[in-house]
Design a protein around this motif. Structure first.
Motif, PDB file in Angstrom:
ATOM      1  N   GLY A  48       8.644   3.490  -8.497  1.00 11.16           N
ATOM      2  CA  GLY A  48       7.585   2.699  -8.359  1.00 11.16           C
ATOM      3  C   GLY A  48       6.229   3.685  -8.243  1.00 11.16           C
ATOM      4  O   GLY A  48       5.243   3.431  -8.865  1.00 11.16           O
ATOM      5  N   LEU A  49       6.473   4.874  -7.700  1.00 13.88           N
ATOM      6  CA  LEU A  49       5.444   5.843  -7.599  1.00 13.88           C
ATOM      7  C   LEU A  49       4.998   6.482  -8.958  1.00 13.88           C
ATOM      8  O   LEU A  49       3.928   7.067  -9.223  1.00 13.88           O
ATOM      9  CB  LEU A  49       5.444   6.783  -6.361  1.00 13.88           C
ATOM     10  CG  LEU A  49       5.007   6.140  -5.004  1.00 13.88           C
ATOM     11  CD1 LEU A  49       5.472   7.015  -3.932  1.00 13.88           C
ATOM     12  CD2 LEU A  49       3.508   5.913  -4.792  1.00 13.88           C
TER      13      LEU A  49
ATOM     14  N   GLY B 133       4.610   3.129 -13.183  1.00 14.46           N
ATOM     15  CA  GLY B 133       4.481   3.915 -11.718  1.00 14.46           C
ATOM     16  C   GLY B 133       2.951   3.798 -11.365  1.00 14.46           C
ATOM     17  O   GLY B 133       2.233   3.837 -12.102  1.00 14.46           O
ATOM     18  N   ILE B 134       2.945   3.806  -9.968  1.00 16.63           N
ATOM     19  CA  ILE B 134       1.156   3.795  -9.735  1.00 16.63           C
ATOM     20  C   ILE B 134       0.546   4.921  -9.799  1.00 16.63           C
ATOM     21  O   ILE B 134      -0.622   4.745 -10.689  1.00 16.63           O
ATOM     22  CB  ILE B 134       1.090   3.260  -7.834  1.00 16.63           C
ATOM     23  CG1 ILE B 134       1.825   2.093  -7.671  1.00 16.63           C
ATOM     24  CG2 ILE B 134       0.215   3.758  -7.330  1.00 16.63           C
ATOM     25  CD1 ILE B 134       1.986   1.705  -6.049  1.00 16.63           C
ATOM     26  N   ILE B 135       0.994   5.935  -9.773  1.00 19.66           N
ATOM     27  CA  ILE B 135       0.275   7.518  -9.920  1.00 19.66           C
ATOM     28  C   ILE B 135      -0.029   7.351 -11.354  1.00 19.66           C
ATOM     29  O   ILE B 135      -1.025   7.658 -12.048  1.00 19.66           O
ATOM     30  CB  ILE B 135       0.940   8.630  -9.373  1.00 19.66           C
ATOM     31  CG1 ILE B 135       0.954   8.510  -7.879  1.00 19.66           C
ATOM     32  CG2 ILE B 135       0.336   9.827  -9.732  1.00 19.66           C
ATOM     33  CD1 ILE B 135       1.675   9.587  -7.200  1.00 19.66           C
ATOM     34  N   PRO B 136       1.218   7.228 -12.204  1.00 18.70           N
ATOM     35  CA  PRO B 136       0.691   7.299 -13.898  1.00 18.70           C
ATOM     36  C   PRO B 136      -0.308   6.277 -14.231  1.00 18.70           C
ATOM     37  O   PRO B 136      -1.074   6.203 -15.037  1.00 18.70           O
ATOM     38  CB  PRO B 136       2.040   7.113 -14.610  1.00 18.70           C
ATOM     39  CG  PRO B 136       3.140   7.666 -13.354  1.00 18.70           C
ATOM     40  CD  PRO B 136       2.414   7.181 -12.060  1.00 18.70           C
TER      41      PRO B 136
ATOM     42  N   ASN C 111       7.829  -2.708  -6.391  1.00 18.65           N
ATOM     43  CA  ASN C 111       8.619  -4.258  -6.225  1.00 18.65           C
ATOM     44  C   ASN C 111       9.781  -4.248  -5.280  1.00 18.65           C
ATOM     45  O   ASN C 111      10.675  -5.102  -5.899  1.00 18.65           O
ATOM     46  CB  ASN C 111       8.767  -4.890  -7.584  1.00 18.65           C
ATOM     47  CG  ASN C 111       7.416  -5.092  -8.385  1.00 18.65           C
ATOM     48  OD1 ASN C 111       6.553  -5.304  -7.658  1.00 18.65           O
ATOM     49  ND2 ASN C 111       7.406  -4.783  -9.587  1.00 18.65           N
ATOM     50  N   VAL C 112       9.968  -3.612  -4.176  1.00 20.50           N
ATOM     51  CA  VAL C 112      11.153  -3.480  -3.593  1.00 20.50           C
ATOM     52  C   VAL C 112      11.020  -4.717  -2.647  1.00 20.50           C
ATOM     53  O   VAL C 112      11.938  -5.056  -2.066  1.00 20.50           O
ATOM     54  CB  VAL C 112      11.295  -2.396  -2.660  1.00 20.50           C
ATOM     55  CG1 VAL C 112      11.523  -1.137  -3.769  1.00 20.50           C
ATOM     56  CG2 VAL C 112      10.225  -2.099  -1.744  1.00 20.50           C
ATOM     57  N   SER C 113       9.978  -5.370  -2.462  1.00 25.06           N
ATOM     58  CA  SER C 113       9.767  -6.972  -1.782  1.00 25.06           C
ATOM     59  C   SER C 113       9.433  -6.360  -0.339  1.00 25.06           C
ATOM     60  O   SER C 113       9.993  -5.143   0.023  1.00 25.06           O
ATOM     61  CB  SER C 113      10.976  -7.817  -1.964  1.00 25.06           C
ATOM     62  OG  SER C 113      11.924  -7.293  -1.191  1.00 25.06           O
TER      63      SER C 113
END
Length: 491
Positions: A199-200, A214-217, A452-454
């Motif tokens: 996710g990062l 991903g958040i950084i991209p 989105n691991v909740s």
């Protein structure tokens, strides 16, 4: 029913199980077993189910964070059968249908043997509905090449899932008996950690989106494609918070800190050894006394309800709700589905989906209220059940402490005295901790998390990692000071 379990125990005992070590296992060997099982888990998660059609639906997709396993792999069932069997047993014990005295070694052995049998039954019961319901479809091209019918290929798919489920069960036993911690916790932590890292840093652009996952991209994409003046507007800031993942990042960091704080918050009861003068210690009763396991049970119960709804919908029964893939879009199944992000409870964001465009605001808010009630009430109930069935209740703990020669300074040496002292704290902390973990899960779900691991998955990962660190520290201490193993009853 307890009499039936006792009568059938000789048959349950014949089910193969991992033998317990007959002597103390050194720390290095425990660590090696744990690492080996972890590597095997990652290897199996990358072994695809042979003959499975790409059109298949993962009915546990929305619960994958804490069910472990991997979509389309032979361990796709993950820890689902183990958790479901535990839920059934806890409900049976809590309702008084099974009246086994879990402080009695013989009754506890019968309970554990029956649990192993029930887990194997649940492997079959969780695999079959997915195949018979048409969610896991055989690849017709593969069936044609092999010269077998689609039904025969479906049976091969079932066998692979069943074997994968058994492997998870025995891998869990290896870690629990020969390694550090428990296999279930290890698999959950591995899967969630992998999802958070993905996710990062995931650069892949999902179908129907223009930004990387991903958040950084995603931040890099936003910096390259959206003018700064547009981002500084009210709508631009909202975009950065929600779509840019900043809110999910803040929530993830905040929840990690809160869980670490909660894990460190405890009531410590002073203890002294009756035979060793000057030997003193403390028995810690943590705020999250039952850990975050109640949240696994709550979400697993929701997952099984959703699976029943999907199977019924697949058979043309729509009275309980309709589905798009694994997502319920109407009826009671929609209300019972978990909230995972702002897109599930903020009316303006919910209505962006074409399936919810005409949904009234009150129904969206009711969905949030139902999920909050399930998390908090379920957290309390399952915390109580878990403490009673896992030997963490005041009576069992008092007996264990008394057997090891410990007593409360200033009180008479007696298990009954220890039980009265522990009863002042354990029941109250169990209820407060169950409610607190439910509230933390709800807040994390409402705001969203990395990958989105909740909220449930994130809470599990942090709590498991914290306890794994404590287990490592405990193993190192007992390795350096063997006498401690006798005091805490490990030898």
């Amino acid at each position: 029913m307890d009499e039936i379990i006792r009568k059938l125990q000789p048959y349950f005992e014949k089910i193969p199980s991992v033998e317990r070590p007959k002597a103390h296992v050194p720390f290095k060997e425990k660590f090696a077993w744990t690492l080996a099982i972890l590597l095997l888990y990652f290897a199996l998660s990358n072994v695809p189910v042979f003959g499975l059609s790409p059109e298949s639906i993962d009915i546990f997709e929305r619960y994958r964070a804490f069910f472990a396993g991997a979509t389309g792999s032979i361990i796709a069932l993950g820890i689902g059968p183990i958790v479901t069997a535990s839920i059934i047993l806890q409900l049976l014990v809590g309702a008084g249908i099974i009246k086994l005295d879990l402080t009695n070694p013989d009754d506890r052995a019968a309970y554990q043997d029956f649990q192993r049998f029930l887990v194997i039954v649940m492997i079959a019961l969780e695999a079959l509905p997915q195949i018979l319901g048409g969610f896991l479809k055989p690849n017709l091209d593969v069936a044609s090449m092999l010269g077998v019918s689609p039904g025969a290929l479906s049976f091969i798919i079932f066998l692979q899932l069943f074997i994968g489920g058994l492997l998870i069960v025995y891998m869990d036993e290896v870690v629990s008996k020969w390694g550090i911690g428990s296999g279930v916790s290890l698999f959950i932590l591995a899967g969630i950690s992998q999802s958070i890292i993905t996710g990062l840093f995931n650069w892949i652009v999902p179908a129907g989106s223009t930004m990387p996952a991903g958040i950084i991209p995603r931040w890099i994409w936003i910096a390259q494609n959206i003018p700064p003046e547009q981002l500084l507007t009210a709508s631009g800031i909202g975009f950065l918070l929600i779509e840019g993942g900043i809110l999910a990042l803040i929530t993830t960091i905040a929840i990690i800190l809160l869980v670490v704080f909660a894990e460190g918050t405890r009531v410590e009861i002073p203890l002294a050894h009756s035979l060793v003068r000057g030997a003193r210690g403390r028995f810690p009763i943590k705020l999250i006394y039952a850990s975050v396991l109640p949240m696994i049970f709550v979400r697993a119960l929701q997952a099984n309800i959703q699976v029943m709804g999907m199977v019924l919908y697949q058979k043309g029964i729509t009275i309980f709700g309709e589905y798009v893939g694994s997502q319920p879009i109407s009826g009671i199944m929609y209300l019972l589905s978990p909230v995972r992000s702002p897109h599930d409870w903020v009316p303006a964001l919910v209505k962006q989906s074409p399936y919810f465009a005409d949904m009234p605001d009150w129904l969206i808010i009711l969905h949030l209220f139902v999920d909050a009630t399930i998390l908090i009430a379920g957290g309390i109930l399952f915390a109580i059940f878990w403490v009673q069935t896992s030997g963490m209740d005041a009576k069992t703990v008092a007996r264990q402490l008394a057997r090891s020669g410990m007593q409360v300074p200033g009180f008479r040496k007696s298990p009954q005295v220890l039980e009265r002292v522990l009863s002042r704290y354990i029941p109250k902390v169990t209820i407060i901790g169950g409610a607190a973990i439910g509230v933390l899960t709800l807040v994390a779900n409402m705001l969203g998390t990395i990958g989105n691991v909740s909220g449930t998955g994130l809470l599990l990962a942090v709590s498991i990692a914290y306890r794994f660190y404590e287990d490592l520290a405990k193993e190192q201490v007992t390795e350096m000071h063997p006498m401690i193993r006798k005091i805490i009853g490990e030898e």
